[in-house]
Design a protein around this motif. Structure first.
Motif, short mmCIF file in Angstrom:
data_model
loop_
_atom_site.label_atom_id
_atom_site.label_comp_id
_atom_site.label_asym_id
_atom_site.label_seq_id
_atom_site.Cartn_x
_atom_site.Cartn_y
_atom_site.Cartn_z
N ALA A 138 37.32 28.52 42.83
CA ALA A 138 38.21 29.68 42.67
C ALA A 138 39.35 29.39 41.73
O ALA A 138 39.97 30.29 41.20
N SER A 139 39.62 28.11 41.50
CA SER A 139 40.77 27.80 40.66
C SER A 139 40.40 27.56 39.20
O SER A 139 41.24 27.38 38.37
N ASN A 263 38.41 36.47 40.72
CA ASN A 263 39.63 35.86 40.17
C ASN A 263 39.56 35.77 38.66
O ASN A 263 40.52 36.06 37.96
N ASP A 266 39.95 39.16 37.15
CA ASP A 266 41.35 39.58 37.23
C ASP A 266 42.17 38.89 36.16
O ASP A 266 42.95 39.51 35.46
#
Ligand SMILES: Nc1ncnc2c1ncn2[C@@H]1O[C@H](COP(=O)(O)OP(=O)(O)OP(=O)(O)O)[C@@H](O)[C@H]1O
Ligand SMILES: [Mg+2]
Length: 507
Positions: A138-139, A263, A266
């Motif tokens: 996710a990072s 993510n 976004d």
């Protein structure tokens, strides 16, 4: 690495036999009749399986199992029991044993139950590990990279033969990333993906029955915002029945993947929004500066004239310098405002090769080219085309400048053209043997104001792409770190005709 098995029985004869048989099956065996030794062993290393006798002194198998599970919660335990005590064995399963074995062992029972236990365990992997992987995903940045990582991590976590991540693009399922061995049938994986997306939950589909051994396909939907955006599909050759637990883990993993995708989306939206806002601001500022600059230019002109009359040569020279600087500023401002405004093309019959030659000349005047080998590979069949010469000059000049800047005075620059009569296009390739771009640079090269150069403005690539796009063409970049960069501009020779009136196209 050998799989580790812990065996406990208070009958030394049975213990010895089991140790021999399990070692012969290729396991790393720890055999003991002492519960303390067993617990210490589990504390020291991770075991893949434990075989515990039910009736033992001073601590029975059930209590040992519970103590083991306190230390290694997901350790699969097989309880061994003599015929008369099936009821207790069932109770053991209820309390967390994976299965039980009846003593004396029926032929092959030992082998088959162990195999089943280990195979099932492969599916039931640590939630923590998946969560950690998910959070790491996710990072990170670029979508394609994220999906590759998802596929790879899934294969590693599940021991599946392969994993494919499908994404829904304009109603079609597209395989975006895969890991493991190539699938024998993409259709079957895609079908499983569709089924999982329809149901909204992970599903299991059995593969074809090739002989007795059929494979298993498990698919979990990737749910992003309002609906499924794709699916994570794994396939294994072995017939393993995944239990509810496994589907849950896959669901967990795919939800992590979906979060990663969201993510990234976004972030990209945010980035392009910010870039666009920055662009608007720049054009507004430029616009504000334009009028005062024009005024300044006028005053300097007057000043120059008056100083000419008074005969103050030195002052006149200074005024001339101011005028030049103002002119330069005005041209920068004009470029920025022109960039902000949607451009209109002025097409005329243009010969590409002289235009490219001119760009090479202009670029050579600005950048050192002594140690650069310049190769021109022009396709003589390339006809003149209806193009905007002025805009294209700007585009190609920027691309050639980028190549020369990358070469830093040494290497090879190739400018090539290729005419495709069937497609009605000509492709201009500008290639350098410079250092290439990192993945990060490549993904951002077209962002407005993105630059890695100390005195770059980060406009060149954006300008080039918008000019090519206005011509209904396509600009693509490929780059390999350490090898160089190739930029291709594909241009239609004629402006697109009104499709309703277009003559029938020949293939
Ligand atoms: N041929 C190339 N080789 C290596 N990197 C390149 C090449 N072309 C572009 N780049 C990378 O892309 C970035 C953006 O290029 P772009 O032309 O938009 O801006 P710039 O060259 O930095 O500044 P300018 O506005 O002066 O052109 C560059 O800073 C560079 O990192
Ligand atoms: Mg540039």
């Amino acid at each position: 690495m050998k799989q580790k098995v812990l065996v406990m029985d208070d009958d030394p004869a049975i213990l010895e036999v089991l140790e021999m048989r399990l070692s012969a099956m290729g396991f790393d065996v720890t055999a003991t009749s002492d519960p303390r030794t067993a617990l210490e062993a589990v504390e020291a290393t991770r075991f893949d399986l434990a075989l515990l006798d039910l009736r033992m002194e001073p601590m029975d198998g059930m209590r040992v199992m519970e103590a083991l599970h306190e230390r290694q919660p997901r350790l699969p335990v097989l309880i061994m029991t003599a015929h008369g005590t099936i009821q207790t064995a069932v109770e053991a399963v209820r309390r967390g044993a994976f299965d039980y074995l009846t003593k004396p062992f029926v032929r092959d029972e030992l082998r088959s139950k162990i195999a089943r236990t280990l195979a099932t365990r492969r599916w039931a992997r640590d939630r923590e590990r998946l969560l950690t992987v998910g959070q790491a995903l996710a990072s990170s940045g670029v979508v394609a990279r994220v999906l590759d990582a998802v596929a790879q991590a899934t294969v590693e976590a599940t021991d599946a033969d392969r994993c494919v991540v499908f994404q829904l693009e304009q109603g079609r399922l597209v395989p975006m990333a895969s890991a493991g061995s190539p699938p024998p049938s993409w259709e079957k994986l895609a079908a499983a993906a569709t089924a999982a997306m329809d149901k909204g939950v992970p599903i299991t589909a059995s593969g074809p029955l090739e002989g007795a051994e059929g494979g298993t396909i498990v698919a979990a939907p990737l749910v992003v915002q309002r609906g499924p955006a794709g699916a994570l599909v794994i396939e294994t050759a072995a017939r393993i029945e995944p239990v509810e637990d496994d589907l849950e883990i896959l669901a967990l993993f795919s939800s992590q993947a979906a979060i990663a995708i969201r993510n990234t989306h976004d972030l990209e939206r945010l980035k392009s929004g910010a870039v666009a806002a920055l662009g608007r601001m720049a054009t507004q500022v430029a616009h504000e500066v334009k009028n005062p600059l024009a005024g300044l230019r006028l005053y300097v002109h007057h000043l120059e004239q008056r100083l000419a009359k008074t005969g103050d040569a030195e002052a006149r020279e200074l005024a001339g310098k101011i005028a030049n600087t103002v002119d330069h500023l005005a041209s920068v401002v004009a470029e920025i405002t022109a960039f902000g405004r949607p451009l209109e093309l002025h097409r005329e019959a243009t010969a590409l090769h002289p235009l490219l030659d001119e760009c090479l000349e202009l670029a050579r005047a600005r950048r050192p080219t002594d140690g650069v080998e310049i190769v021109r590979a022009y396709d003589p069949a390339c006809p003149a085309a209806q193009l905007d010469e002025r805009e294209l000059r700007k585009a190609f000049l920027n691309l050639v400048l980028n190549a020369l800047e990358a070469l830093e005075g040494a290497g090879r620059l190739t400018v090539a053209t290729a005419y495709s009569p069937t497609a009605g296009t000509v492709t201009v390739t500008i290639e350098d043997t410079g250092p290439g771009m990192t993945e990060e640079t490549l993904s951002r090269a077209f962002d407005l104001f993105f630059t890695t150069k100390p005195d770059g403005t980060g406009l060149g690539m954006s300008i080039a792409r918008s000019v090519i796009n206005l011509h209904a063409g396509e600009l693509t970049v490929s780059s390999r770190l350490g090898y160089g960069t190739r930029v291709e501009a594909r241009l239609p020779l004629e402006p697109a005709a009104d499709p309703a009136r277009a003559p029938d196209a020949h293939a």
